[in-house]
Scaffold this active site. Structure first.
Site, PDB file in Angstrom:
ATOM      1  N   LYS A  25      -2.646  80.326 114.846  1.00 54.73           N
ATOM      2  CA  LYS A  25      -2.256  78.988 115.295  1.00 54.73           C
ATOM      3  C   LYS A  25      -1.917  79.060 116.782  1.00 54.73           C
ATOM      4  CE  LYS A  25      -2.159  77.645 110.938  1.00 54.73           C
ATOM      5  NZ  LYS A  25      -3.212  76.777 110.350  1.00 54.73           N
TER       6      LYS A  25
ATOM      7  N   SER B 261      -8.444  74.817 110.724  1.00 54.56           N
ATOM      8  CA  SER B 261      -7.131  74.412 111.231  1.00 54.56           C
ATOM      9  C   SER B 261      -7.008  74.482 112.753  1.00 54.56           C
ATOM     10  CB  SER B 261      -6.030  75.264 110.604  1.00 54.56           C
ATOM     11  OG  SER B 261      -6.074  76.596 111.086  1.00 54.56           O
TER      12      SER B 261
END
Length: 223
Positions: free
Chosen positions: A89, A35
């Site tokens: 993230k 990701s």
């Protein structure tokens, strides 16, 4: 039991102190998914500064005092507000920011990111490789490489505008078409922030028999 504890009290004390250190001061975080590609790769292990934002009561999300303010562009580890899973993230928007995305282009407070330096690559998705684009994204004085995978069918290429609530943050994966981030799990409250990822400690190629990637050892995430 008492004799066992007495005989190993040094080891027990060390393990307790080590546990407190990991939960309150510094930690490491393995990267299990794609990701954050191309900046973080599966098999990277990153150093996380748990004191970058808050001092917390060990083993809890209770904030004792603020140590610093999260900034746009920080790579952050946090607990998912949806199910508690630890994620990593990029923080893209602060409390009060108005955020939207139009055809992959990120817009914050009415200012659209600029994109250049396009690179075409092949990206593994499951057992196959598909074409992907790696692009430099410039916004509000920050630059990072992001990745788009045109063949992935996702509705998350467009959203908003939405306003980030007080005390919460918006997180996006750098691999924009293959990331379970704030577009799916919602904004992240400050007490769920774990720390700021600073650099890659060690790295191994999970797709090539865990071969060490020595060139990534000690690599800063902000250069």
């Amino acid at each position: 039991m008492k004799n066992l504890i007495r005989a190993n009290k040094g080891l027990i004390a060390f393990l307790l102190l080590f546990g407190v250190f990991r939960t309150a001061v510094a930690d490491w975080n393995p990267i299990p998914s794609s990701s954050m590609r191309p900046n973080l790769l599966e098999g990277d292990v990153v150093f996380v500064n748990r004191l970058a934002f808050d001092l917390k009561l060990p083993l809890t999300d209770t904030i004792l005092t603020h140590m610093g303010e999260p900034q746009r562009g920080d790579v952050v580890t946090f607990s998912s507000p949806k199910d508690g899973t630890r994620l990593i993230k990029r923080l893209v928007a602060l409390p009060g920011d108005v955020v939207e995305m139009r055809n992959e282009m990120l817009i914050i407070n009415g200012k659209q990111a600029q994109y250049d330096a396009v690179q075409q690559v092949m990206e593994p998705i499951g057992q196959v490789e598909v074409p992907a684009l790696r692009i430099s994204e410039h916004l509000d004085g920050h630059e990072r490489r992001v990745q788009f995978i045109p063949r992935v069918d996702t509705p998350a290429r467009n959203f908003g505008p939405v306003t980030v609530p007080p005390g919460q943050y918006m997180m996006l994966g750098d691999n924009r078409d293959n990331s379970h981030d704030s577009r799916y799990i919602g904004f992240v409250p400050r007490n769920l922030l774990i720390g700021r990822a600073e650099r890659v400690l060690v790295s191994a190629d999970t797709l090539n028999n865990w071969t060490p990637r020595f060139e990534r050892f000690g690599m800063s995430l902000y250069e």
